[in-house]
Structures are given as structure tokens and as C-alpha cells.
Design a protein around this motif. Structure first.
Motif, mmCIF file in Angstrom:
data_model
loop_
_atom_site.group_PDB
_atom_site.id
_atom_site.type_symbol
_atom_site.label_atom_id
_atom_site.label_comp_id
_atom_site.label_asym_id
_atom_site.label_seq_id
_atom_site.Cartn_x
_atom_site.Cartn_y
_atom_site.Cartn_z
ATOM 1 N N PHE A 11 -4.615 -9.832 -0.977
ATOM 2 C CA PHE A 11 -3.819 -10.723 -1.822
ATOM 3 C C PHE A 11 -3.433 -11.944 -1.002
ATOM 4 C CE2 PHE A 11 -2.805 -6.551 -3.786
ATOM 5 C CZ PHE A 11 -3.171 -6.842 -5.098
ATOM 6 N N ALA A 22 -4.211 -5.150 1.076
ATOM 7 C CA ALA A 22 -3.670 -3.967 0.389
ATOM 8 C C ALA A 22 -4.627 -2.786 0.512
ATOM 9 C CB ALA A 22 -3.405 -4.285 -1.073
ATOM 10 N N SER A 42 5.262 4.148 0.382
ATOM 11 C CA SER A 42 5.374 2.919 -0.403
ATOM 12 C C SER A 42 4.665 1.784 0.338
ATOM 13 C CB SER A 42 6.859 2.612 -0.566
ATOM 14 O OG SER A 42 7.003 1.482 -1.347
ATOM 15 N N GLY A 43 3.811 1.060 -0.379
ATOM 16 C CA GLY A 43 3.103 -0.065 0.223
ATOM 17 C C GLY A 43 1.770 0.329 0.840
ATOM 18 N N ALA A 44 1.394 1.617 0.751
ATOM 19 C CA ALA A 44 0.145 2.088 1.378
ATOM 20 C C ALA A 44 -1.088 1.587 0.636
ATOM 21 C CB ALA A 44 0.129 3.604 1.440
ATOM 22 N N GLY A 45 -0.931 1.229 -0.647
ATOM 23 C CA GLY A 45 -2.076 0.720 -1.401
ATOM 24 C C GLY A 45 -2.451 1.563 -2.608
ATOM 25 N N LYS A 46 -1.622 2.548 -2.968
ATOM 26 C CA LYS A 46 -1.965 3.476 -4.059
ATOM 27 C C LYS A 46 -2.102 2.755 -5.401
ATOM 28 C CE LYS A 46 1.759 5.981 -3.467
ATOM 29 N NZ LYS A 46 2.465 5.137 -2.481
ATOM 30 N N SER A 47 -1.113 1.914 -5.728
ATOM 31 C CA SER A 47 -1.163 1.228 -7.033
ATOM 32 C C SER A 47 -2.348 0.276 -7.083
ATOM 33 C CB SER A 47 0.112 0.434 -7.284
ATOM 34 O OG SER A 47 1.207 1.265 -7.145
ATOM 35 N N THR A 48 -2.607 -0.404 -5.979
ATOM 36 C CA THR A 48 -3.745 -1.326 -5.952
ATOM 37 C C THR A 48 -5.046 -0.552 -6.170
ATOM 38 O OG1 THR A 48 -2.491 -2.664 -4.387
ATOM 39 C CG2 THR A 48 -4.831 -3.179 -4.611
HETATM 40 N N1 LIG Z 1 -0.078 -8.949 -6.613
HETATM 41 C C1 LIG Z 1 0.217 -8.838 -5.310
HETATM 42 N N2 LIG Z 1 0.386 -9.933 -4.542
HETATM 43 C C2 LIG Z 1 0.665 -9.838 -3.225
HETATM 44 N N3 LIG Z 1 0.786 -8.663 -2.566
HETATM 45 C C3 LIG Z 1 0.624 -7.527 -3.271
HETATM 46 C C4 LIG Z 1 0.335 -7.551 -4.679
HETATM 47 N N4 LIG Z 1 0.237 -6.251 -5.123
HETATM 48 C C5 LIG Z 1 0.445 -5.471 -4.034
HETATM 49 N N5 LIG Z 1 0.681 -6.222 -2.940
HETATM 50 C C6 LIG Z 1 0.916 -5.727 -1.560
HETATM 51 O O1 LIG Z 1 -0.120 -4.828 -1.247
HETATM 52 C C7 LIG Z 1 0.351 -3.718 -0.484
HETATM 53 C C8 LIG Z 1 0.025 -2.411 -1.231
HETATM 54 O O2 LIG Z 1 0.811 -2.366 -2.418
HETATM 55 P P1 LIG Z 1 0.704 -1.181 -3.489
HETATM 56 O O3 LIG Z 1 1.615 -1.563 -4.612
HETATM 57 O O4 LIG Z 1 -0.718 -0.924 -3.800
HETATM 58 O O5 LIG Z 1 1.318 0.038 -2.655
HETATM 59 P P2 LIG Z 1 1.776 1.483 -3.198
HETATM 60 O O6 LIG Z 1 1.240 2.475 -2.215
HETATM 61 O O7 LIG Z 1 1.386 1.649 -4.605
HETATM 62 O O8 LIG Z 1 3.358 1.406 -3.094
HETATM 63 P P3 LIG Z 1 4.463 2.090 -4.074
HETATM 64 O O9 LIG Z 1 4.391 3.570 -3.829
HETATM 65 O O10 LIG Z 1 5.746 1.472 -3.600
HETATM 66 O O11 LIG Z 1 4.109 1.698 -5.472
HETATM 67 C C9 LIG Z 1 1.842 -3.968 -0.309
HETATM 68 O O12 LIG Z 1 2.036 -4.584 0.948
HETATM 69 C C10 LIG Z 1 2.188 -4.910 -1.438
HETATM 70 O O13 LIG Z 1 3.296 -5.721 -1.097
#
Ligand SMILES: Nc1ncnc2c1ncn2[C@@H]1O[C@H](COP(=O)(O)OP(=O)(O)OP(=O)(O)O)[C@@H](O)[C@H]1O
Length: 338
Positions: A11, A22, A42-48
Motif C-alpha cells: 500500500f 501488507a 493485528s496488522g499481520a496481513g490477514k484482512s488483506t
Molecule cells: N488500505 C490500506 N492502506 C494502507 N495500509 C493498509 C491498508 N490496508 C491495510 N494496511 C496495512 O497493511 C498491514 C496489514 O493490515 P491487515 O488489515 O491486513 O492486518 P490484519 O492482520 O488483518 O489486522 P487485524 O487483525 O487488526 O484486522 C497493516 O500494517 C495495515 O496498516
């Protein structure tokens, strides 16, 4: 069923600083008809990762293959068609309050233009499948949290997808409802042969329902494998999270022994382990321990205080090499500060 090949998502930096990586070159193959857990802080990249799997996010590079189709390369109608193969279940089902359970389940079928008779037949099937018979005419306000999630699952299955992606499906539920929903997911996998991917931060969910687990850390895979192998691997980061050790009394020198009794003909229980330690010349005391049945195998971590006849502590290495001599392949001792 799902193959990720060098999946990378970068990103742009929110405030003009360094770009955020991510997902950083994820290679992963998820077999069909199984339940796969994806965990990470949190922030590991799961949602992405989940957004890339559903085609909501385009990878910066790499492939996202679902049932033989590269989702990342599709646009427009082709992408919409491919997405029908992927059902989604969320933490909060976000049902339409004005509609009954049955009409919430019917909603995606209406949007897809499925004719009324076919829709009603399918909804009746889904109501039965998720255990909502008798509740189908209730509105969301008349349903419990678990029943609402059953509606969410039925809605996710409406288009007969081959893959069900569940994003924190039980995080809003209490313990006993969580177990019921996990049993339902397991049962659906058996009955429909569907591939399930569960994103969760709850290790109990992974222990209960997953066949494989993948740990994401800073956008990379930190560990992946069959649940039972990962749980029993003392060197991996997931073992201590999956099988947590209760606190041991302070002031006792103890070694941690990871046990996978399922692979061992000689070791079936912790008693066998204590007897082996005693045969090694140690006086062994079981200080703390957790044994779980994972995938039908007994795996666990026990903490033993080991002393020789003159009262000196015996090291984990010494016990480990003795166990190795005994060919106790599934039992590993290691020094660990409790
Ligand atoms: N649209 C975006 N723009 C910029 N950075 C992003 C965007 N979406 C995610 N990130 C960054 O990418 C990294 C992974 O985020 P992601 O949401 O995939 O983590 P996660 O494991 O799902 O966290 P959580 O459990 O808190 O939901 C984080 O550093 C987040 O800040």
C-alpha cells in the motif's frame, strides 16, 4: 483448491512515508475439502489476504488461484462470476432487520436473479442445513447471536460456493455458542465437501476445527502445516500458543517436554514419559502440563522437574538424547523458562 503464488500487496504510504508491505511473497496451497486456519497478530496481513482471495483487493504482484482461476487477473463480469464460488461469513452477520431469517438468506439469490420457486427451494434447504428449522420466519431481533450467525452462514452458502471464507466468525459469540457454530462449520465441510478458510485470532477456534494452520507475521508466513504437526513442533512459534502451559510453581527448575504421543508406540501417556525419565536415572515430578487431543492424536506440553540421585538437575538435552535413543520420535524435550 486455493493456491497463492508470490502474493504481494504494497500500500502507498498514508502520509507520504515508506510504503506498507501488507503481504510479502506469500506462497501457500490449501487443499480442497478441508478447514484451514489463518492466524496472526493485528496488522499481520490477514484482512488483506482475505480481500485478495475475494478479489476485492488487487495484489501488487503474484497469483491468487481459486478452483483453477486466477482471481487477481479477472475484472468485471468474469470477476463477479468467479466470486460466486466464494462464500463469505463475517464476525457480525449484519442482517437486514426488516427481513425474516429466510428472507435474509434469500437476499443474495434475489440479487443474482434466481427465480422465485428455485429460491424458495434453496432457502428451505439452507434453513435445514444450518439448523434453523422453526426459526426461519423470525426477524433478527427475535434471534440469538448464534442463530444470527447461522443465518449469516446460510447466506454465505446460498450460491453453492466451493470455498467458504470465514472472517472471525465466532469472535462476537460466547464460548458455548462458539462451539456450536464451529461444530456447524465442521459438519458443513463433511456434508458439502466445501473448502473452509477461517481467519481468527482465537487459538481455541484453530484447535477445535482446523485441519491446517498458517501463521502470518509482518506479511510473511511464519509457520504453516497440519495442525497436529504444528502443535507438536517445539521449535515453531505456534506450539506454545496452541498448547499453553499453565504456570508452574516458582523456584522449580523444570524442563518442558513437547509430546506427540500419537506417533509413538512406546509413549501413550505422560506416565510413560515419567517412567522413561526414571529409567534415565532421574527422579521426575510432573509440575504442570496440558495434553490436548488434536486430529485424534494426543499432543501436549508437560513440564517435568528432573533430578538425579544426588539431587542435581538433569538437562533437557540429556533427556532428549535419551528419548532419541529410545526412538521416541514424537517426544521432544527442551529447556524453556517457565
Ligand atoms: N488500505 C490500506 N492502506 C494502507 N495500509 C493498509 C491498508 N490496508 C491495510 N494496511 C496495512 O497493511 C498491514 C496489514 O493490515 P491487515 O488489515 O491486513 O492486518 P490484519 O492482520 O488483518 O489486522 P487485524 O487483525 O487488526 O484486522 C497493516 O500494517 C495495515 O496498516
Amino acid at each position: 483448491m486455493i493456491t497463492l503464488d508470490g502474493l504481494t500487496k504494497v500500500f502507498p504510504a498514508p502520509g507520504g512515508g515508506d510504503p506498507v508491505v501488507a503481504l510479502d511473497g506469500i506462497d501457500l496451497h490449501l487443499e480442497p475439502g478441508r478447514v484451514h486456519g489463518i492466524v496472526g497478530r493485528s496488522g499481520a496481513g490477514k484482512s488483506t489476504l482475505i480481500r485478495c482471495l475475494t478479489g476485492l483487493e488487487k495484489p501488487t504482484s503474484g497469483r491468487v488461484e481459486v478452483d483453477g482461476t486466477d482471481i487477481a487477473a479477472l475484472e468485471g463480469d468474469a470477476l463477479r462470476a468467479a466470486r460466486r464460488n466464494i462464500g463469505m461469513v463475517f464476525q457480525h452477520a449484519n442482517l437486514l432487520d426488516s427481513r425474516t431469517a429466510a428472507r435474509n438468506i434469500a437476499h443474495p439469490l434475489e440479487i443474482a436473479g434466481v427465480p422465485r420457486a428455485e429460491r424458495e427451494r434453496r432457502v428451505a434447504e439452507l434453513v435445514e442445513l444450518v439448523g434453523l428449522s422453526g426459526r426461519e420466519h423470525n426477524h433478527p431481533a427475535q434471534l440469538s447471536g448464534g442463530q444470527i450467525q447461522r443465518v449469516g452462514i446460510a447466506r454465505g452458502l446460498a450460491a453453492e460456493p466451493k470455498v467458504l471464507l470465514c472472517d472471525e466468525p465466532t469472535s462476537a459469540l460466547d464460548g458455548s455458542t462458539t462451539r456450536q457454530i464451529l461444530r456447524l462449520i465442521s459438519d458443513l465441510r463433511e456434508r458439502l465437501g466445501i473448502t473452509v478458510v477461517i481467519i481468527t485470532h482465537e487459538m481455541a477456534v484453530v484447535r477445535e476445527v482446523c485441519d491446517t494452520v498458517t501463521l502470518l507475521k509482518d506479511g510473511k508466513i511464519a509457520q504453516t502445516g497440519e495442525l497436529v504437526d504444528v502443535a507438536a513442533d517445539p521449535h515453531g512459534p505456534l506450539s506454545s500458543e496452541l498448547i499453553s502451559l499453565p504456570p508452574a510453581p516458582t523456584g522449580i527448575d523444570a524442563v518442558i517436554v513437547n509430546c506427540d504421543y500419537g506417533d509413538s508406540t512406546r509413549f501413550r501417556t505422560s506416565e510413560d514419559l515419567i517412567r522413561a525419565a526414571e529409567a534415565h536415572g532421574a527422579e521426575a515430578t510432573l509440575v504442570a502440563g496440558t495434553i490436548e487431543t488434536i486430529g485424534g492424536r494426543q499432543v501436549g506440553r508437560v513440564q517435568l522437574a528432573l533430578r538425579n540421585a544426588s539431587g542435581a538437575a538433569i538437562s533437557a538435552e540429556s533427556l532428549a538424547s535419551y528419548l532419541a535413543e529410545l526412538d521416541a520420535a514424537g517426544v521432544v524435550a527442551k529447556e524453556e523458562t517457565a
